[in-house]
Design a protein around this motif. Structure first.
Motif, PDB file in Angstrom:
ATOM      1  N   LEU A 236       0.820  -1.201   0.000  1.00 11.60           N
ATOM      2  CA  LEU A 236       0.000   0.000   0.000  1.00 11.60           C
ATOM      3  C   LEU A 236       0.857   1.256   0.000  1.00 11.60           C
ATOM      4  O   LEU A 236       0.589   2.216  -0.739  1.00 11.60           O
ATOM      5  N   TRP A 237       1.922   1.244   0.792  1.00 16.19           N
ATOM      6  CA  TRP A 237       2.741   2.453   0.909  1.00 16.19           C
ATOM      7  C   TRP A 237       3.569   2.721  -0.352  1.00 16.19           C
ATOM      8  O   TRP A 237       3.868   3.876  -0.656  1.00 16.19           O
ATOM      9  N   VAL A 238       3.918   1.685  -1.084  1.00 14.62           N
ATOM     10  CA  VAL A 238       4.585   1.912  -2.379  1.00 14.62           C
ATOM     11  C   VAL A 238       3.691   2.759  -3.278  1.00 14.62           C
ATOM     12  O   VAL A 238       4.140   3.706  -3.938  1.00 14.62           O
ATOM     13  N   GLN A 239       2.394   2.444  -3.288  1.00 13.96           N
ATOM     14  CA  GLN A 239       1.448   3.200  -4.119  1.00 13.96           C
ATOM     15  C   GLN A 239       1.257   4.623  -3.597  1.00 13.96           C
ATOM     16  O   GLN A 239       1.240   5.592  -4.375  1.00 13.96           O
ATOM     17  N   ILE A 240       1.105   4.758  -2.295  1.00 14.22           N
ATOM     18  CA  ILE A 240       0.875   6.088  -1.705  1.00 14.22           C
ATOM     19  C   ILE A 240       2.066   7.005  -1.950  1.00 14.22           C
ATOM     20  O   ILE A 240       1.919   8.155  -2.394  1.00 14.22           O
ATOM     21  N   LEU A 241       3.258   6.523  -1.653  1.00 10.45           N
ATOM     22  CA  LEU A 241       4.452   7.358  -1.797  1.00 10.45           C
ATOM     23  C   LEU A 241       4.704   7.712  -3.257  1.00 10.45           C
ATOM     24  O   LEU A 241       5.101   8.841  -3.572  1.00 10.45           O
ATOM     25  N   GLY A 242       4.459   6.764  -4.145  1.00  4.09           N
ATOM     26  CA  GLY A 242       4.641   7.060  -5.562  1.00  4.09           C
ATOM     27  C   GLY A 242       3.650   8.097  -6.063  1.00  4.09           C
ATOM     28  O   GLY A 242       4.004   8.991  -6.841  1.00  4.09           O
ATOM     29  N   ALA A 243       2.408   8.021  -5.572  1.00  9.82           N
ATOM     30  CA  ALA A 243       1.382   8.956  -6.033  1.00  9.82           C
ATOM     31  C   ALA A 243       1.596  10.362  -5.497  1.00  9.82           C
ATOM     32  O   ALA A 243       1.182  11.340  -6.126  1.00  9.82           O
ATOM     33  N   ASN A 244       2.246  10.475  -4.334  1.00  4.90           N
ATOM     34  CA  ASN A 244       2.444  11.802  -3.737  1.00  4.90           C
ATOM     35  C   ASN A 244       3.917  12.194  -3.731  1.00  4.90           C
ATOM     36  O   ASN A 244       4.345  13.042  -2.931  1.00  4.90           O
ATOM     37  N   ALA A 245       4.689  11.611  -4.630  1.00  8.43           N
ATOM     38  CA  ALA A 245       6.133  11.838  -4.648  1.00  8.43           C
ATOM     39  C   ALA A 245       6.533  13.312  -4.735  1.00  8.43           C
ATOM     40  O   ALA A 245       7.426  13.747  -4.006  1.00  8.43           O
ATOM     41  N   PRO A 246       5.920  14.141  -5.598  1.00  8.53           N
ATOM     42  CA  PRO A 246       6.373  15.535  -5.694  1.00  8.53           C
ATOM     43  C   PRO A 246       6.254  16.304  -4.374  1.00  8.53           C
ATOM     44  O   PRO A 246       7.168  17.048  -4.001  1.00  8.53           O
ATOM     45  N   LYS A 247       5.133  16.116  -3.653  1.00 11.53           N
ATOM     46  CA  LYS A 247       4.957  16.814  -2.373  1.00 11.53           C
ATOM     47  C   LYS A 247       5.945  16.294  -1.331  1.00 11.53           C
ATOM     48  O   LYS A 247       6.547  17.070  -0.584  1.00 11.53           O
ATOM     49  N   LEU A 248       6.097  14.972  -1.274  1.00  8.81           N
ATOM     50  CA  LEU A 248       6.978  14.377  -0.284  1.00  8.81           C
ATOM     51  C   LEU A 248       8.439  14.702  -0.570  1.00  8.81           C
ATOM     52  O   LEU A 248       9.227  14.929   0.355  1.00  8.81           O
ATOM     53  N   LEU A 249       8.791  14.758  -1.839  1.00 13.40           N
ATOM     54  CA  LEU A 249      10.185  15.002  -2.211  1.00 13.40           C
ATOM     55  C   LEU A 249      10.674  16.346  -1.682  1.00 13.40           C
ATOM     56  O   LEU A 249      11.794  16.461  -1.172  1.00 13.40           O
ATOM     57  N   THR A 250       9.841  17.369  -1.762  1.00  9.17           N
ATOM     58  CA  THR A 250      10.227  18.693  -1.265  1.00  9.17           C
ATOM     59  C   THR A 250      10.538  18.642   0.231  1.00  9.17           C
ATOM     60  O   THR A 250      11.526  19.227   0.697  1.00  9.17           O
ATOM     61  N   ILE A 251       9.695  17.923   0.979  1.00  5.20           N
ATOM     62  CA  ILE A 251       9.911  17.822   2.425  1.00  5.20           C
ATOM     63  C   ILE A 251      11.158  16.998   2.722  1.00  5.20           C
ATOM     64  O   ILE A 251      11.961  17.346   3.602  1.00  5.20           O
ATOM     65  N   MET A 252      11.352  15.905   1.982  1.00  7.12           N
ATOM     66  CA  MET A 252      12.511  15.049   2.222  1.00  7.12           C
ATOM     67  C   MET A 252      13.821  15.773   1.916  1.00  7.12           C
ATOM     68  O   MET A 252      14.850  15.519   2.557  1.00  7.12           O
ATOM     69  N   GLU A 253      13.795  16.674   0.950  1.00  5.80           N
ATOM     70  CA  GLU A 253      15.001  17.460   0.670  1.00  5.80           C
ATOM     71  C   GLU A 253      15.355  18.347   1.858  1.00  5.80           C
ATOM     72  O   GLU A 253      16.529  18.556   2.180  1.00  5.80           O
ATOM     73  N   GLY A 254      14.324  18.864   2.542  1.00  5.72           N
ATOM     74  CA  GLY A 254      14.571  19.641   3.756  1.00  5.72           C
ATOM     75  C   GLY A 254      15.136  18.764   4.863  1.00  5.72           C
ATOM     76  O   GLY A 254      16.045  19.185   5.599  1.00  5.72           O
ATOM     77  N   VAL A 255      14.619  17.537   4.990  1.00  2.42           N
ATOM     78  CA  VAL A 255      15.141  16.601   5.979  1.00  2.42           C
ATOM     79  C   VAL A 255      16.588  16.250   5.664  1.00  2.42           C
ATOM     80  O   VAL A 255      17.442  16.177   6.562  1.00  2.42           O
ATOM     81  N   ARG A 256      16.892  16.062   4.381  1.00  2.45           N
ATOM     82  CA  ARG A 256      18.271  15.755   3.993  1.00  2.45           C
ATOM     83  C   ARG A 256      19.210  16.887   4.373  1.00  2.45           C
ATOM     84  O   ARG A 256      20.321  16.645   4.878  1.00  2.45           O
ATOM     85  N   ALA A 257      18.769  18.128   4.200  1.00  4.38           N
ATOM     86  CA  ALA A 257      19.596  19.273   4.580  1.00  4.38           C
ATOM     87  C   ALA A 257      19.861  19.273   6.084  1.00  4.38           C
ATOM     88  O   ALA A 257      20.980  19.544   6.535  1.00  4.38           O
ATOM     89  N   ASP A 258      18.828  18.940   6.862  1.00 10.33           N
ATOM     90  CA  ASP A 258      19.015  18.882   8.313  1.00 10.33           C
ATOM     91  C   ASP A 258      19.961  17.749   8.699  1.00 10.33           C
ATOM     92  O   ASP A 258      20.792  17.887   9.601  1.00 10.33           O
ATOM     93  N   LEU A 259      19.827  16.590   8.027  1.00 13.58           N
ATOM     94  CA  LEU A 259      20.725  15.471   8.319  1.00 13.58           C
ATOM     95  C   LEU A 259      22.168  15.797   7.950  1.00 13.58           C
ATOM     96  O   LEU A 259      23.100  15.464   8.686  1.00 13.58           O
ATOM     97  N   ASP A 260      22.355  16.447   6.805  1.00 13.36           N
ATOM     98  CA  ASP A 260      23.713  16.843   6.408  1.00 13.36           C
ATOM     99  C   ASP A 260      24.314  17.795   7.434  1.00 13.36           C
ATOM    100  O   ASP A 260      25.494  17.691   7.791  1.00 13.36           O
ATOM    101  N   ARG A 261      23.485  18.702   7.906  1.00 10.98           N
ATOM    102  CA  ARG A 261      23.938  19.656   8.937  1.00 10.98           C
ATOM    103  C   ARG A 261      24.325  18.910  10.214  1.00 10.98           C
ATOM    104  O   ARG A 261      25.383  19.172  10.809  1.00 10.98           O
TER     105      ARG A 261
END
Length: 372
Positions: A236-261
């Motif tokens: 189920l989550w493969v479908q959900i994440l794939g369908a909402n990838a553009p919205k989630l990707l923006t947030i994950m990029e922010g998380v990646r910046a925090d992790l890099d920091r």
């Protein structure tokens, strides 16, 4: 039996956890619920638990409402087919992503591949009940699953007032709390409050795969709380994440910046400014956590926690809560944990800070062991 805002019949297409739970909830109002599922066994189980009666293709069914409880990757096509087959019915779906489903339905209309036309879109409303369980399938269904949970209505510009009213009635009959978002607003919101937590829980839990058992024996509620939803259905989550990838990707990029920091800071933890940066990261988390709505949806309020040790045997937790009630203190939240290697349970309670000292004193006087 409580009166219903719907008249029925209601056709539920999909008899998994959510579809069967909707059926159970509506049947409690005395509504005629018809269940249809591509899986005969899933449909049979849903019928057996009382979620509705089996769909009969020979029946001239004219439903008031069709609820599409299909997997996200086929939701749009099931909605389109239902709009064509039941020309007088309102059709809603309960997929967890709304923008991509609406866009796909609009594409079907534009393609002229079916008898569906733009007028039919007036009878469609996208919705999303924010409820679920780690377990899936009709055997996990509960008629009370949606009680007091958010149910988001995401009508399109084409949705009629009548269709929106019927969709609203469905949520009200299931005792949900109704919210109204645009599809785009909804997808941005769930990417942050639902999809990101799922991804982060799964990533943390994945680190445990090769962890020695003796290390995991030290795990407490912090790890359990963080990873609880990692037990969710991967398909189920493969479908959900794939369908909402553009919205989630923006947030994950922010998380990646925090992790890099954080990685950069921890690479030199004694360097000038490192401790300040770590403190700032933690404080930013404090600030975000404080914005999560609190009890009854109101402003977040911080409570005081205390832990009470109880014997690991039947009736002890009930006895504790009964005595707290006699003392006159309201429990705002409760968590359970077990002591490693001992037959003792730990009941973590949150109460108003102003009542904590009195509660600790009274419980101690009554013979309970309280850890402060």
């Amino acid at each position: 039996m409580n009166p219903s805002h719907l008249c029925g019949p209601v056709l539920v297409l999909g008899s998994g956890l959510l579809g069967a739970s909707i059926g159970l909830g509506l049947r409690a109002h005395g509504l005629d619920v018809v269940l249809s599922d591509p899986s005969p066994s899933a449909q049979a189980v849903a019928v057996d638990i009382g979620a509705g009666r089996a769909f009969d293709a020979a029946e001239a069914l004219s439903p008031e409402l069709v609820v599409v409880a299909a997997p996200p990757d086929v939701t749009a096509h099931v909605v389109a087919a239902a709009l064509v087959r039941y020309p007088s019915a309102v059709v809603v779906d309960i997929a967890s992503v709304k923008g991509s489903v609406l866009a796909e339905i609009q594409a079907i209309v534009a393609s002229d591949a079916t008898a569906l036309d733009a007028v039919a879109l007036a009878r469609y409303v996208g919705t999303h009940p924010m409820a679920g369980r780690e377990r899936s399938g009709p055997v996990a269904a509960r008629g009370e699953l949606f009680n007091s949970m958010p149910w988001v209505l995401c009508p399109s510009e084409a949705s009629s007032a009548h269709a929106i009213k019927v969709a609203h009635s469905l949520a009200i009959d299931l005792d949900a709390v109704v919210f109204r978002f645009t599809p785009d607003e909804h997808d941005g919101a769930v990417a942050l409050v639902s999809h990101l937590p799922q991804v982060m829980a799964s990533l943390v839990a994945s680190r445990l795969q090769e962890t020695p058992p003796h290390a995991l024996s030290l795990a407490g509620n912090g790890l359990r709380d963080t990873t609880r939803i990692a037990a969710s259905d991967p398909t189920l989550w493969v479908q959900i994440l794939g369908a909402n990838a553009p919205k989630l990707l923006t947030i994950m990029e922010g998380v990646r910046a925090d992790l890099d920091r954080l990685i950069d800071t921890l690479s030199a933890p004694t360097a000038p400014g490192a401790r300040l940066d770590l403190a700032q990261l933690m404080a930013e988390g404090n600030a975000g956590e404080s914005r999560i709505p609190g009890k009854h949806g109101g402003p977040a309020q911080h409570y005081s926690w205390l832990t009470v040790l109880v014997d690991d045997k039947p009736g002890q937790i009930a006895k504790l809560l009964t005595e707290i009630g006699e003392i006159g203190v309201n429990v705002e939240d409760l968590r359970l944990d077990h002591s490693a290697g001992l037959q003792v349970g730990m009941v973590e309670l949150s109460v108003l800070p102003s009542r904590r000292v009195a509660l600790v004193d009274e419980l101690t006087e009554r013979g309970w062991k309280v850890i402060q």
